[in-house]
Design a protein around this motif. Structure first.
Motif, PDB file in Angstrom:
ATOM      1  N   UNK A  59      25.892  34.682  54.942  1.00 25.27           N
ATOM      2  CA  UNK A  59      25.112  35.579  54.131  1.00 25.27           C
ATOM      3  C   UNK A  59      24.302  36.655  55.038  1.00 25.27           C
ATOM      4  N   UNK A  60      23.975  36.085  56.415  1.00 24.67           N
ATOM      5  CA  UNK A  60      23.434  37.043  57.452  1.00 24.67           C
ATOM      6  C   UNK A  60      22.021  36.849  57.228  1.00 24.67           C
ATOM      7  N   UNK A  61      21.225  37.849  58.106  1.00 24.11           N
ATOM      8  CA  UNK A  61      19.772  37.896  58.143  1.00 24.11           C
ATOM      9  C   UNK A  61      19.013  38.292  57.059  1.00 24.11           C
ATOM     10  N   UNK A  62      19.529  39.106  56.086  1.00 27.94           N
ATOM     11  CA  UNK A  62      18.734  39.681  55.040  1.00 27.94           C
ATOM     12  C   UNK A  62      19.242  38.827  53.848  1.00 27.94           C
ATOM     13  N   UNK A  63      20.494  38.925  53.444  1.00 26.06           N
ATOM     14  CA  UNK A  63      20.785  38.206  52.315  1.00 26.06           C
ATOM     15  C   UNK A  63      20.459  36.741  52.169  1.00 26.06           C
ATOM     16  N   UNK A  64      20.934  36.087  53.573  1.00 28.40           N
ATOM     17  CA  UNK A  64      20.784  34.718  53.893  1.00 28.40           C
ATOM     18  C   UNK A  64      19.028  34.402  53.625  1.00 28.40           C
ATOM     19  N   UNK A  65      18.434  35.195  54.206  1.00 29.35           N
ATOM     20  CA  UNK A  65      16.961  34.941  54.099  1.00 29.35           C
ATOM     21  C   UNK A  65      16.577  34.718  52.758  1.00 29.35           C
ATOM     22  N   UNK A  66      16.933  36.036  51.905  1.00 33.39           N
ATOM     23  CA  UNK A  66      16.531  36.238  50.705  1.00 33.39           C
ATOM     24  C   UNK A  66      16.926  35.224  49.497  1.00 33.39           C
ATOM     25  N   UNK A  67      18.116  34.737  49.660  1.00 35.37           N
ATOM     26  CA  UNK A  67      18.563  33.387  48.975  1.00 35.37           C
ATOM     27  C   UNK A  67      17.593  32.209  49.341  1.00 35.37           C
TER      28      UNK A  67
END
Ligand code: ADP
Ligand code: MG
Length: 339
Positions: A299-307
């Motif tokens: 998911x990467x740095x933004x979407x992964x972090x948000x999840x």
């Protein structure tokens, strides 16, 4: 064309022993399994513990998991299912059925970022059991392999212990969380033997319970890849948790200045491409932490972090920036800082 392959096996995260005075007896059991190394440290085992018998049972347990879940063994239950072109319901072991079912729940939770049906793409990109081709796959080849990727292609009915694939070329790959799963299984075995203080590590995925030989929490150094040749460490103290890491710096190849990592985005069919270089997840289950770390890498740095924030997961994200590696800690991970 420049090609540089880097296929080092996952090394255990560096372990540092805390300083202290009185040291308890500790026993190390280590070896090779699941294409990687394992290290198990038992602190002050009960006086009547038969460590030799325990060592044998641990080996048997790891062997059992490989016989179920390895894509590297043609005779594993997983390979038998993969090689069977039938789209009928197939009887499988309860354990295999539950692994598939649990993986599907993880897929649903991660918007399909973690997906064990990613196998055809893993193989196409050269991260599976067969060697990588010299040429990159073409976009047609990626599309063809992508066609059978999607967790909805597998159905599990674990009351009946049966599985079904809805297309014959569906190919499952448990490698993204098999090590974490195995750590939990070995930890459960130790619990049954009344061990209360231990560390279990397989290929870098870790579970710790109780305290170390100096009667402190276990100190675990998380890797920080500054560059290909410079890995620094950030040391944390843990007890009674699982710690799993995913990264793009241990198993990848570079071609024409582009890095292709072994984490594949099941939604696009291509290896992940973003600035997230590694994620560590701390949780109560190593299998969950392992799968989630893979999902966050997708998911990467933004979407992964948000999840991770949304699910209340303790995550330690390492993001490449123009000024070096930036650490991003989720709120739950921040709490681990406190004693
Ligand atoms: P890492 O420590 O980086 O997570 P692992 O060995 O645990 O590395 O997992 C990487 C493996 O997971 C890949 O080699 C592949 O077999 C599998 N994999 C790749 N992408 C995915 C994905 N999106 N979902 C599930 N498994 C994946
Ligand atoms: Mg993993």
């Amino acid at each position: 064309m420049s090609v540089r392959a880097h296929n080092a096996i996952l090394l255990p995260v560096l372990l540092l022993v805390a300083c202290g005075e009185s040291e308890l007896q500790s026993y190390d059991l280590s070896g090779h399994a699941m294409g990687t190394t394992f290290n198990i440290t038992l602190i002050a085992p009960p006086a009547d513990a038969d460590l030799n018998a325990l060592r044998i049972r641990i080996s048997e347990k790891l062997e059992h998991i490989e016989n179920i879940a390895s894509t590297y063994r043609n005779s594993s239950e997983l390979s038998t299912f993969n090689l069977n072109p039938s789209t009928d319901w197939i009887s499988v072991s309860q354990e295999f059925c539950e692994m598939v079912s649990a993986a599907q729940e993880l897929s649903a939770t991660t918007y399909g970022a973690f997906d064990i049906t990613v196998g055809p793409l893993v193989n196409l990109w050269g991260f599976g059991p067969s060697n990588r081709e010299n040429e990159l796959p073409t976009s047609d080849e990626v599309s063809a392999a992508h066609e059978y990727v999607g967790y909805e292609f597998v159905q599990a009915d674990c009351d009946q212990s049966v599985l079904r694939k809805t297309a014959k070329l569906v190919y499952l790959d448990f490698s993204g969380w098999a090590k974490g799963y195995a750590v939990d299984e070995v930890a459960a075995l130790l619990e049954r033997e009344k061990l209360e203080n231990y560390l279990v590590e397989i290929g870098g995925e870790i579970s710790v319970r109780g305290h170390n030989a100096k009667q402190h929490k276990f100190s675990i150094a998380l890797e920080k890849p500054i560059s290909d040749n410079d890995i620094q460490y950030s040391v944390w103290e843990f007890s009674d948790v699982a710690v799993a890491t995913s990264g793009d710096y241990r198993n990848f190849f570079d071609e024409d200045g582009q890095r292709y990592s072994h984490t594949i985005d099941p939604r696009t069919g291509y290896p992940t491409r973003h600035h997230l270089t590694g994620v560590t997840v701390v949780s109560s289950s190593t299998a969950y932490a392992d799968a989630m770390a893979t999902a966050f890498m997708v998911l990467g740095p933004d979407d992964g972090y948000a999840l991770a924030e949304k699910l209340g997961i303790a995550g330690y994200f390492l993001v490449r920036t123009d000024n070096g590696i930036e650490e991003k800690l989720t709120s739950q991970f921040e709490k681990l800082r406190r004693p």
